[in-house]
Design an enzyme around this catalytic site. Sequence first.
Site, mmCIF file in Angstrom:
data_model
loop_
_atom_site.group_PDB
_atom_site.id
_atom_site.type_symbol
_atom_site.label_atom_id
_atom_site.label_comp_id
_atom_site.label_asym_id
_atom_site.label_seq_id
_atom_site.Cartn_x
_atom_site.Cartn_y
_atom_site.Cartn_z
ATOM 1 N N HIS A 193 0.806 -1.225 0.000
ATOM 2 C CA HIS A 193 0.000 0.000 0.000
ATOM 3 C C HIS A 193 0.841 1.278 0.000
ATOM 4 C CE1 HIS A 193 -3.726 -2.217 0.601
ATOM 5 N NE2 HIS A 193 -3.165 -2.880 1.578
ATOM 6 N N CYS B 191 -32.232 0.653 19.841
ATOM 7 C CA CYS B 191 -31.245 1.727 19.632
ATOM 8 C C CYS B 191 -31.982 3.019 19.321
ATOM 9 C CB CYS B 191 -30.315 1.398 18.471
ATOM 10 S SG CYS B 191 -29.606 -0.241 18.472
ATOM 11 N N HIS C 125 -31.443 6.906 20.457
ATOM 12 C CA HIS C 125 -30.582 7.687 19.558
ATOM 13 C C HIS C 125 -31.328 8.369 18.410
ATOM 14 C CE1 HIS C 125 -27.130 6.416 21.825
ATOM 15 N NE2 HIS C 125 -27.537 5.176 21.748
ATOM 16 N N CYS D 179 -23.799 -0.813 24.974
ATOM 17 C CA CYS D 179 -25.191 -0.388 24.898
ATOM 18 C C CYS D 179 -26.113 -1.575 25.125
ATOM 19 C CB CYS D 179 -25.490 0.235 23.537
ATOM 20 S SG CYS D 179 -25.474 2.031 23.558
#
Lengths: 106, 257
Positions: free
Chosen positions: B76, B173, B177, B218
């Site tokens: 790379h 979620c 959120h 979470c």
Amino acid sequence: MARALINVPQQAKPGEIIEIKALISHPMETGFRVGHNGQLIPRDIVQTFICTYDGEEIFKADYSPAIAANPFISFFTRATKSGDIVLTWRGDNGFEASETVHIQVA
Amino acid sequence: MKIGAALCVLLLSVIAVHAAEIATADRKSGFEFMGRDTQAMQTDDTSNPGMLNVLDGGALWERPEGADKKACASCHGDASQRMKGVAARYPAFDATAGQVVDLGQRINLCRRDHQKAPELAYESRDLLALSAFVARQSRGQPIAIADDARSANALMQGRKLFNERMGQLNLSCAICHDDNWGQKLGGTSIPQGHPNGYPLYRLEWQAMGSLQRRLRNCMIGMRAEPFSYGSSEFIALELFLMQRAQGMAMESPAVRP
């Protein structure tokens, strides 16, 4: 050798107040935590931090187990003369790390 | 009357699913929910502890590995050019793997196929360091998830998981959120949950961590059984979250409380 991030101005005018900022990678294991086997994880902290400016000690700090991992420190000094600023951390298990920055005062 | 009621139910269910998605103009990075001290910590590369891992990752990038003694840099080259914007495109469909992979899995595919080196464990120091180093090259770049038919299923699964209630607290979620961002939960702000700074240094962890580690946090908070690292569920969720944050600037390595 532990990694450290240092922020010191490379040039300064005589009498100028400069800020020295340093961050070192260190687990700062408190010695109060219990591991998976129910045993205390042995303490592993940085105990002292010393800064010398052209060979003279200008700042020293004693660290305690309550300080978070990867401790960051910042302090001020007055640029007086050209020379090396050496930052040294010493701690448990023979830990020692040192970084040198040259400052040009003119 | 009956039709009216049915229509009403239909409308309500549509609202329940779609009412809350955040408009593009209202999207905010987690950065904006932090205190000024934490913001300053992230912005200054000499006080951002995530940069320690980036430095580690830079060393790993150059280090020859595996049977072929090839480094990442052997193929790379200069990461600052060749890796710019790459992290902002993951998770993405990978033809060799035949599935959607995230950045960590992509690094491991490279290790397996090109370096002939053992794969790095999820959440291991080295994988986090390499991911952080690659992601650092995309800082400031907009998240650019490709519109790829081959990842459509994963994206759909991710959207479903985001909106699905789970765990003993029966939360999704989206409830936090999408519907309640900007409010407080236990004294801390609820952010919008954008994945634009990963891997990031979390002060609570006192360490670097991946998006999947954060998602596990979470889920444990919702009293749900977390998916395992590298599971298709997590990859799908990651893909949906990145797509949801499409166009937002990358901040890796971010600092979060």
